[in-house]
Motif scaffolding. Structure first.
Motif, PDB file in Angstrom:
ATOM      1  N   HIS A 114      48.212 -10.596  46.845  1.00  0.00           N
ATOM      2  CA  HIS A 114      47.845 -10.252  45.465  1.00  0.00           C
ATOM      3  C   HIS A 114      49.133  -9.893  44.723  1.00  0.00           C
ATOM      4  O   HIS A 114      50.011  -9.236  45.282  1.00  0.00           O
ATOM      5  CB  HIS A 114      46.862  -9.079  45.431  1.00  0.00           C
ATOM      6  CG  HIS A 114      45.468  -9.478  45.841  1.00  0.00           C
ATOM      7  ND1 HIS A 114      44.530  -8.569  46.281  1.00  0.00           N
ATOM      8  CD2 HIS A 114      44.864 -10.702  45.862  1.00  0.00           C
ATOM      9  CE1 HIS A 114      43.398  -9.222  46.563  1.00  0.00           C
ATOM     10  NE2 HIS A 114      43.576 -10.502  46.320  1.00  0.00           N
ATOM     11  N   HIS A 151      39.518  -6.399  52.571  1.00  0.00           N
ATOM     12  CA  HIS A 151      39.929  -6.597  51.189  1.00  0.00           C
ATOM     13  C   HIS A 151      39.578  -8.018  50.747  1.00  0.00           C
ATOM     14  O   HIS A 151      39.229  -8.859  51.567  1.00  0.00           O
ATOM     15  CB  HIS A 151      41.440  -6.337  51.107  1.00  0.00           C
ATOM     16  CG  HIS A 151      41.977  -6.212  49.721  1.00  0.00           C
ATOM     17  ND1 HIS A 151      41.355  -5.474  48.744  1.00  0.00           N
ATOM     18  CD2 HIS A 151      43.090  -6.734  49.142  1.00  0.00           C
ATOM     19  CE1 HIS A 151      42.065  -5.562  47.628  1.00  0.00           C
ATOM     20  NE2 HIS A 151      43.120  -6.322  47.842  1.00  0.00           N
ATOM     21  N   SER A 152      39.722  -8.276  49.442  1.00  0.00           N
ATOM     22  CA  SER A 152      39.346  -9.599  48.932  1.00  0.00           C
ATOM     23  C   SER A 152      40.312 -10.702  49.387  1.00  0.00           C
ATOM     24  O   SER A 152      39.943 -11.870  49.380  1.00  0.00           O
ATOM     25  CB  SER A 152      39.210  -9.567  47.412  1.00  0.00           C
ATOM     26  OG  SER A 152      40.238  -8.801  46.844  1.00  0.00           O
ATOM     27  N   ASP A 153      41.534 -10.370  49.758  1.00  0.00           N
ATOM     28  CA  ASP A 153      42.347 -11.272  50.581  1.00  0.00           C
ATOM     29  C   ASP A 153      41.996 -10.867  52.014  1.00  0.00           C
ATOM     30  O   ASP A 153      42.402  -9.800  52.472  1.00  0.00           O
ATOM     31  CB  ASP A 153      43.843 -11.081  50.304  1.00  0.00           C
ATOM     32  CG  ASP A 153      44.730 -11.827  51.315  1.00  0.00           C
ATOM     33  OD1 ASP A 153      44.207 -12.271  52.364  1.00  0.00           O
ATOM     34  OD2 ASP A 153      45.936 -11.936  51.053  1.00  0.00           O
ATOM     35  N   PRO A 154      41.218 -11.698  52.719  1.00  0.00           N
ATOM     36  CA  PRO A 154      40.696 -11.262  54.025  1.00  0.00           C
ATOM     37  C   PRO A 154      41.765 -11.088  55.095  1.00  0.00           C
ATOM     38  O   PRO A 154      41.472 -10.559  56.168  1.00  0.00           O
ATOM     39  CB  PRO A 154      39.726 -12.390  54.408  1.00  0.00           C
ATOM     40  CG  PRO A 154      40.137 -13.567  53.596  1.00  0.00           C
ATOM     41  CD  PRO A 154      40.754 -13.038  52.341  1.00  0.00           C
ATOM     42  N   PHE A 188      36.204  -3.253  47.767  1.00  0.00           N
ATOM     43  CA  PHE A 188      37.497  -3.687  48.318  1.00  0.00           C
ATOM     44  C   PHE A 188      38.663  -2.735  48.083  1.00  0.00           C
ATOM     45  O   PHE A 188      39.810  -3.079  48.364  1.00  0.00           O
ATOM     46  CB  PHE A 188      37.887  -5.084  47.808  1.00  0.00           C
ATOM     47  CG  PHE A 188      36.958  -6.168  48.257  1.00  0.00           C
ATOM     48  CD1 PHE A 188      36.698  -6.368  49.606  1.00  0.00           C
ATOM     49  CD2 PHE A 188      36.324  -6.990  47.335  1.00  0.00           C
ATOM     50  CE1 PHE A 188      35.834  -7.370  50.035  1.00  0.00           C
ATOM     51  CE2 PHE A 188      35.467  -8.003  47.747  1.00  0.00           C
ATOM     52  CZ  PHE A 188      35.224  -8.193  49.103  1.00  0.00           C
ATOM     53  N   GLN A 243      38.733  -1.621  51.541  1.00  0.00           N
ATOM     54  CA  GLN A 243      37.637  -0.705  51.289  1.00  0.00           C
ATOM     55  C   GLN A 243      37.448   0.111  52.547  1.00  0.00           C
ATOM     56  O   GLN A 243      37.951  -0.239  53.615  1.00  0.00           O
ATOM     57  CB  GLN A 243      36.376  -1.430  50.832  1.00  0.00           C
ATOM     58  CG  GLN A 243      35.555  -2.105  51.885  1.00  0.00           C
ATOM     59  CD  GLN A 243      34.369  -2.814  51.239  1.00  0.00           C
ATOM     60  OE1 GLN A 243      34.486  -3.470  50.188  1.00  0.00           O
ATOM     61  NE2 GLN A 243      33.209  -2.698  51.854  1.00  0.00           N
TER      62      GLN A 243
END
Ligand SMILES: [Zn+2]
Length: 267
Positions: free
Chosen positions: A71, A147-150, A200, A171
């Motif tokens: 990110h 997180h949204s980037d796994p 997240f 998260q």
């Protein structure tokens, strides 16, 4: 090279999340960890290079760059800092440690160019559970995130004066704290204040749960979203009161020295 005699941690930025980054109400240059044979830049987001010059840290002396995920608030200055670390690409040196997304790219995210990876002596794509040595001396253990980037990761790093632990964007999940046990100094990316949880990311309530379980000597909250930064010290005080662990909110340019004691300089 200017290696310090004790661990010195400099906050080149304490903002995080989209709007804190876009507005630069707090800087987003990441964290710089210096120890005897280690000069490591963690999560160099937008402005990292500029903040290094402002706070008197030489980007050409860095020997490790760690990027937790792909990110922009964590990685955008990584390529220019790789150029600095390798003397403009003239010296094949240093180490780049990153999530799978940063090093190899995943479906939605691709960060560091093939050219820049080629400049660095050692490139390592890491996943939770990995354990290895940096510069033959410092043991690093990679910790998980949700997180949204796994592929996001954090770490535990054994410095001469104790373990420093870093929780990047995640998260809260059951067991997260267990990966950071034995940390003497803990740095947590807490984006949201009490009562304002978002998916997240950690909020202050989550920080309480983690800090209580890990019980470090000092906990530092950073990576603040816009809603967090105006009430940052209240959030840190809340964590201190709920956990009994000394907890502070980081400030841009703040330095932490870890030896027999942990000392903080905010000037
Ligand atoms: Zn993120």
């Amino acid at each position: 090279m200017h290696y310090p005699i004790m661990a010195k941690i400099t906050f080149l930025g304490t903002g995080g999340g989209r709007f804190a980054t876009i507005t630069q109400k707090r800087a987003t240059g990441g964290i710089y960890i210096a120890d005897k044979a280690l000069l490591m830049h963690v999560d160099p987001g937008p402005g990292a290079l500029v903040k290094m010059h402002e706070f008197g840290i030489d980007p050409m002396a860095t020997n490790v760059i760690f990027v937790s995920h792909a990110h922009p608030d964590h990685y955008t200055d990584a390529e220019i800092l790789i150029e600095a670390m390798t003397m403009g690409g003239r010296r094949h040196r240093g180490m780049l440690i990153g999530s799978e997304s940063i090093i190899n790219g995943i479906k939605d995210f691709r960060a560091i160019s093939f050219y820049h990876k080629g400049l660095v002596k050692e490139v390592r794509a890491v996943k939770p559970g990995d354990k290895f040595y940096i510069n033959y001396w410092y043991e690093m253990e990679i910790t998980p995130s949700l997180h949204s980037d796994p592929t996001t990761v954090g770490f535990k790093l054994a410095l001469d004066n104790g373990i420093i632990s870093y929780i990047s964007d995640t998260q809260y999940f059951e067991g997260l704290a267990d990966f950071h046990k034995e940390a003497r100094l803990m740095i947590l990316s807490v984006t949201r204040p009490i009562g304002m949880k978002i998916p997240f990311h950690l909020s202050t309530e989550d920080a309480v749960e983690i800090v209580k379980k890990v019980n470090p000597e000092l906990a530092i909250l950073t990576h603040m979203g816009v809603k967090f930064m105006n009430v940052a010290s209240e959030q840190a005080n809340f964590v201190s009161e709920e956990t009994g662990v000394n907890t502070i909110a980081a400030m841009d340019g703040m330095r932490v020295y870890m030896e027999d004691k942990i000392e903080i300089k905010k000037d």
